[in-house]
Design an enzyme around this catalytic site. Structure first.
Site, PDB file in Angstrom:
ATOM      1  CE  LYS B 114      23.661  -1.250  96.465  1.00  0.00           C
ATOM      2  NZ  LYS B 114      23.401   0.082  97.025  1.00  0.00           N
ATOM      3  CB  ALA B 201      26.234   5.295  95.120  1.00  0.00           C
ATOM      4  N   GLY B 202      25.620   8.414  95.162  1.00  0.00           N
ATOM      5  CA  GLY B 202      26.167   9.725  94.839  1.00  0.00           C
ATOM      6  C   GLY B 202      25.135  10.788  94.522  1.00  0.00           C
ATOM      7  CB  ALA B 223      19.699   5.461 100.789  1.00  0.00           C
TER       8      ALA B 223
END
Lengths: 78, 274
Positions: B114, B201-202, B223
């Site tokens: 990643k 993300a977010g 996460a």
């Protein structure tokens, strides 16, 4: 002789190989192919003076005085 | 066995989930939820949340080895047979990202990475110039690059053309939980991509992940939303269902939006009350 290991001074035996160092730090016995003798994955990698040393070369790579060594592993991260 | 999980309740197998694997780089994954491991207060809790989420692919960061923490995360993932996706988190330059990826490949014996090249610690937003440079270098070195990118359709296509294995646009900055700030851009990225698109993300809560899938993303990576939830185990399970629900809804085809109401009960044949 002295090397820098993960940013700190570390004393190692003259002529010690990368393999010796990894074995000492991880407490695992390492074969000439750079794999743990117990058959389980080691999960670590070594950079010496900002270049990766492949595990297949650990045995043959002697450390030199003043080397900058990074030993890394997987930790929690996004 | 556990009061907080809903897993114990008998449920029918979710149609399409098994027959609809997430295929990336020729690998079939049974879950479209990719989990990050950052932010979990304990490894035990993390392991339970990962299992509850059903994830089969999980990101890790590469950091200095400390004898005190002897590879326990690595062992945890091995034990649960969860594939690792090492990241280059914390890298600000292509040079650092390439070296970190090389270390990860050596340590974890995977050529998946990643790729995360951030501009600064305040926004944690990808630095497009360094990202493009690093993608080019890593592809040339045989890596399978999962490129964490801005929600920019032009950049996403460039990364794909450079050989990225998957493009991973952000919904919002890392750790903010703001959800998908620009759904239109995500849809645009999906509509033009021929590699998997992973919303990364977010994400704040389950509905954000469902939306990502409804917009056409192939998978979702998160996460913080789980690891810092008040109950990570429950939230992991919530995300498992959200991703499946969103995927099914996308495949099912939603109704068009209408200006005015449309009765779902026929007007004909009504009883008349005099």
């Amino acid at each position: 002789m002295n090397i820098r290991l993960n940013g700190s001074e570390q004393s190692v035996a003259d002529g010690a190989s990368v393999s010796t160092l990894v074995s000492q730090l991880t407490g695992r016995s390492i074969g000439p192919d750079g794999r743990a003798a117990d058959g389980r994955k080691l999960g670590v990698a070594v950079a010496r003076n900002a270049e990766v040393v492949p595990r297949s070369q650990w045995h043959a790579t002697a450390l030199a005085d003043g080397d900058d060594v990074e030993l890394v592993t997987a930790v929690q991260g996004g | 066995m556990n009061e907080t999980t809903l897993s114990g309740t008998p449920t029918a197998p979710v149609t399409g989930a098994v027959a609809d694997p997430f295929v990336v780089d020729g690998v079939r994954l049974g879950s479209r939820l990719i989990m990050g491991t950052g932010g979990a207060p304990s490894l035990d809790g993390l392991g339970a949340a990962l299992v509850a989420s059903g994830t089969e692919l999980t990101t890790v960061a590469m950091r200095r080895y400390s004898p005190a923490e002897t590879g326990s995360l690595f062992q945890l993932l091995e034990d649960h047979r969860i594939r690792v996706l090492p990241n280059t988190a914390g890298c600000f330059t292509a040079k650092d990202a390439v070296l970190t990826a090389e270390l990860a490949r050596e340590a974890l014996e995977t050529d998946w990475v990643k790729l995360e090249v951030i501009a600064d610690e305040h926004t944690l937003l990808p630095d497009a110039v360094e990202l493009v440079d690093a993608t080019e270098q890593l592809v040339a070195r045989g890596f399978k690059v999962f490129a964490y990118t801005n929600d920019d359709p032009v950049l996403a296509l460039r990364l794909e053309n450079l050989g990225a294995t998957a493009v991973m646009p952000l919904g919002a900055p890392i750790g903010t939980g703001l959800g998908i700030l620009n759904p239109h851009n995500i849809e645009l990225i999906v509509s033009r991509a021929s590699v998997p698109v992973v919303l990364d993300a977010g994400i704040g809560t389950a509905s954000d992940a469902a939306l990502a899938m409804e917009l056409g993303c192939d998978a979702v990576l998160l996460a913080t939303a789980v690891t810092r939830a008040q109950n990570p185990l429950l939230m992991g399970e919530a995300f498992k269902h959200a991703v499946i629900a969103g995927r099914l809804a996308k495949k099912a085809g939603r109704i068009p939006r209408r200006e005015h109401a449309l009765a779902s009960s026929a007007m004909d044949g009504r009883a008349e009350f005099l």
